[in-house]
Design a protein around this motif. Structure first.
Motif, PDB file in Angstrom:
ATOM      1  N   TRP A 192      49.729  -6.521   9.847  1.00 33.62           N
ATOM      2  CA  TRP A 192      48.937  -6.192  11.033  1.00 33.62           C
ATOM      3  C   TRP A 192      49.487  -4.983  11.774  1.00 33.62           C
ATOM      4  O   TRP A 192      48.731  -4.170  12.302  1.00 33.62           O
ATOM      5  CB  TRP A 192      48.873  -7.384  11.985  1.00 33.62           C
ATOM      6  CG  TRP A 192      48.075  -8.542  11.489  1.00 33.62           C
ATOM      7  CD1 TRP A 192      47.392  -8.636  10.301  1.00 33.62           C
ATOM      8  CD2 TRP A 192      47.878  -9.788  12.161  1.00 33.62           C
ATOM      9  NE1 TRP A 192      46.788  -9.866  10.189  1.00 33.62           N
ATOM     10  CE2 TRP A 192      47.078 -10.595  11.311  1.00 33.62           C
ATOM     11  CE3 TRP A 192      48.309 -10.306  13.371  1.00 33.62           C
ATOM     12  CZ2 TRP A 192      46.695 -11.876  11.663  1.00 33.62           C
ATOM     13  CZ3 TRP A 192      47.937 -11.596  13.736  1.00 33.62           C
ATOM     14  CH2 TRP A 192      47.126 -12.374  12.888  1.00 33.62           C
ATOM     15  N   TYR A 197      45.907  -3.909  17.810  1.00 30.03           N
ATOM     16  CA  TYR A 197      45.341  -4.922  16.909  1.00 30.03           C
ATOM     17  C   TYR A 197      46.214  -6.168  16.894  1.00 30.03           C
ATOM     18  O   TYR A 197      45.709  -7.293  16.965  1.00 30.03           O
ATOM     19  CB  TYR A 197      45.222  -4.346  15.496  1.00 30.03           C
ATOM     20  CG  TYR A 197      44.673  -5.316  14.479  1.00 30.03           C
ATOM     21  CD1 TYR A 197      43.307  -5.461  14.291  1.00 30.03           C
ATOM     22  CD2 TYR A 197      45.522  -6.111  13.716  1.00 30.03           C
ATOM     23  CE1 TYR A 197      42.793  -6.362  13.364  1.00 30.03           C
ATOM     24  CE2 TYR A 197      45.028  -7.014  12.792  1.00 30.03           C
ATOM     25  CZ  TYR A 197      43.667  -7.133  12.619  1.00 30.03           C
ATOM     26  OH  TYR A 197      43.175  -8.039  11.711  1.00 30.03           O
ATOM     27  N   TYR A 252      35.052  -7.810  11.771  1.00 29.89           N
ATOM     28  CA  TYR A 252      35.757  -6.556  11.517  1.00 29.89           C
ATOM     29  C   TYR A 252      37.268  -6.762  11.548  1.00 29.89           C
ATOM     30  O   TYR A 252      38.008  -6.175  10.746  1.00 29.89           O
ATOM     31  CB  TYR A 252      35.356  -5.497  12.547  1.00 29.89           C
ATOM     32  CG  TYR A 252      34.072  -4.779  12.208  1.00 29.89           C
ATOM     33  CD1 TYR A 252      33.993  -3.946  11.085  1.00 29.89           C
ATOM     34  CD2 TYR A 252      32.941  -4.941  12.995  1.00 29.89           C
ATOM     35  CE1 TYR A 252      32.816  -3.286  10.774  1.00 29.89           C
ATOM     36  CE2 TYR A 252      31.760  -4.282  12.679  1.00 29.89           C
ATOM     37  CZ  TYR A 252      31.702  -3.466  11.567  1.00 29.89           C
ATOM     38  OH  TYR A 252      30.529  -2.812  11.259  1.00 29.89           O
ATOM     39  N   ASP A 253      37.748  -7.601  12.459  1.00 32.00           N
ATOM     40  CA  ASP A 253      39.184  -7.852  12.548  1.00 32.00           C
ATOM     41  C   ASP A 253      39.704  -8.546  11.293  1.00 32.00           C
ATOM     42  O   ASP A 253      40.791  -8.228  10.794  1.00 32.00           O
ATOM     43  CB  ASP A 253      39.495  -8.709  13.783  1.00 32.00           C
ATOM     44  CG  ASP A 253      39.471  -7.899  15.072  1.00 32.00           C
ATOM     45  OD1 ASP A 253      39.591  -6.657  14.994  1.00 32.00           O
ATOM     46  OD2 ASP A 253      39.332  -8.506  16.151  1.00 32.00           O
ATOM     47  N   ILE A 296      48.147  -1.517  11.307  1.00 32.62           N
ATOM     48  CA  ILE A 296      46.900  -1.117  11.966  1.00 32.62           C
ATOM     49  C   ILE A 296      47.204  -0.561  13.351  1.00 32.62           C
ATOM     50  O   ILE A 296      46.630   0.443  13.770  1.00 32.62           O
ATOM     51  CB  ILE A 296      45.932  -2.304  12.075  1.00 32.62           C
ATOM     52  CG1 ILE A 296      45.608  -2.846  10.669  1.00 32.62           C
ATOM     53  CG2 ILE A 296      44.653  -1.905  12.790  1.00 32.62           C
ATOM     54  CD1 ILE A 296      44.744  -4.098  10.678  1.00 32.62           C
ATOM     55  N   SER A 306      39.666  -6.065   8.503  1.00 29.96           N
ATOM     56  CA  SER A 306      40.750  -5.101   8.730  1.00 29.96           C
ATOM     57  C   SER A 306      42.095  -5.675   8.297  1.00 29.96           C
ATOM     58  O   SER A 306      42.921  -4.972   7.699  1.00 29.96           O
ATOM     59  CB  SER A 306      40.806  -4.692  10.204  1.00 29.96           C
ATOM     60  OG  SER A 306      39.628  -4.022  10.606  1.00 29.96           O
ATOM     61  N   ALA A 307      42.309  -6.952   8.592  1.00 25.41           N
ATOM     62  CA  ALA A 307      43.553  -7.606   8.169  1.00 25.41           C
ATOM     63  C   ALA A 307      43.663  -7.612   6.651  1.00 25.41           C
ATOM     64  O   ALA A 307      44.743  -7.366   6.091  1.00 25.41           O
ATOM     65  CB  ALA A 307      43.596  -9.030   8.718  1.00 25.41           C
ATOM     66  N   VAL A 315      42.241  -5.493   4.546  1.00 23.79           N
ATOM     67  CA  VAL A 315      42.457  -4.115   4.098  1.00 23.79           C
ATOM     68  C   VAL A 315      43.924  -3.733   4.233  1.00 23.79           C
ATOM     69  O   VAL A 315      44.534  -3.178   3.308  1.00 23.79           O
ATOM     70  CB  VAL A 315      41.565  -3.139   4.891  1.00 23.79           C
ATOM     71  CG1 VAL A 315      42.003  -1.699   4.643  1.00 23.79           C
ATOM     72  CG2 VAL A 315      40.112  -3.310   4.506  1.00 23.79           C
ATOM     73  N   ALA A 316      44.504  -4.012   5.405  1.00 27.48           N
ATOM     74  CA  ALA A 316      45.902  -3.656   5.636  1.00 27.48           C
ATOM     75  C   ALA A 316      46.819  -4.387   4.664  1.00 27.48           C
ATOM     76  O   ALA A 316      47.785  -3.817   4.141  1.00 27.48           O
ATOM     77  CB  ALA A 316      46.289  -3.984   7.081  1.00 27.48           C
ATOM     78  N   THR A 324      48.085 -12.301   5.776  1.00 29.30           N
ATOM     79  CA  THR A 324      47.972 -10.870   6.050  1.00 29.30           C
ATOM     80  C   THR A 324      48.757 -10.440   7.288  1.00 29.30           C
ATOM     81  O   THR A 324      48.918  -9.240   7.533  1.00 29.30           O
ATOM     82  CB  THR A 324      46.496 -10.471   6.253  1.00 29.30           C
ATOM     83  OG1 THR A 324      45.946 -11.225   7.352  1.00 29.30           O
ATOM     84  CG2 THR A 324      45.676 -10.754   4.997  1.00 29.30           C
TER      85      THR A 324
END
Length: 228
Positions: free
Chosen positions: A115, A122, A16-17, A118, A20-21, A23-24, A111
């Protein structure tokens, strides 16, 4: 940055991390970058083997998943390989598709500037917070100011700045001592101060050099290390 592997007891959280990176990073970019990252994430969530770091899927299947033609698949997969996000683990042969892998270290490195979008929790969890950030500074530590990098002309000069911005300690240890040996036929030659230095770079850091140089000049695809 330590080698990233989304396996073990915390595998789910790591996955997930990493997503998430990505996505951001995509949301902070332009529409073209967003589309490219979204397409890679589609491959990750549908076909990627996290434990073995393997992505095995043919261009026709990718085209169907992405709702594009195979020419678009070839173009975008080539872009992802040039970025260093995707690597070829085993080249396809005799009707078998290539086995690809993800360079998660490279993905997190690229990425990292996004960060903070987020949240600080994070950033801290991913190890991106500087010492003392988010709290009182440790007054027992005397900060060490690294000297600025002297500007240099040419391709290697631009690549040096990029490498230093990505990871200054790594740059100081292994890249700062390299000198420009010239560019010919799409290959940049760099001169290392010793045989050991050159061998280490060829074994462990040649991909990072190649990516940095390629991002400064897309016409240069290879990097060769020679000894002074």
């Amino acid at each position: 940055m330590d080698r990233v592997r989304a396996v073990g007891r915390e595998a789910a959280a790591k996955k997930y991390d990493i997503l998430s990176a990505m996505v951001a990073h995509a949301l902070a970019g332009d529409p073209q970058a967003q589309r490219l990252v979204l397409r890679l994430m589609a491959l990750i969530t549908t076909r990627y083997n996290w434990q073995g770091n393997e992505l095995s899927i043919g261009q026709r299947e990718i085209a169907r998943l992405w709702c594009v033609d195979e020419r678009t698949v070839k173009r975008d997969m080539a872009r992802l390989r040039t970025m260093g996000w995707i690597t070829v683990k085993r080249q396809g042969a005799r009707g078998r598709v290539s086995v690809l892998g993800l360079d998660l270290d490279r993905i997190l490195l690229d990425t990292r500037p996004a960060w903070s979008n987020i949240g600080p929790d994070y950033v801290s969890r991913m190890g991106g917070a500087e010492a003392g950030e988010g709290g009182e500074p440790d007054r027992t530590v005397v900060p060490f100011r690294r000297p600025d990098i002297a500007p240099a002309e040419g391709l290697w000069g631009a690549a040096r700045l990029r490498l230093a911005a990505e990871d200054r300690p790594l740059f100081d240890a292994w890249f700062a001592g390299l000198s420009d040996g010239g560019t010919q036929n799409g290959c940049l030659t760099l001169i290392a101060p010793s045989r050991f230095h050159a061998t280490y770079l060829r074994t462990h850091l040649i991909d990072r050099l190649r990516i940095a140089v390629g991002r400064c000049d897309g016409r240069v695809r290879e990097v060769r290390i020679e000894v002074a």
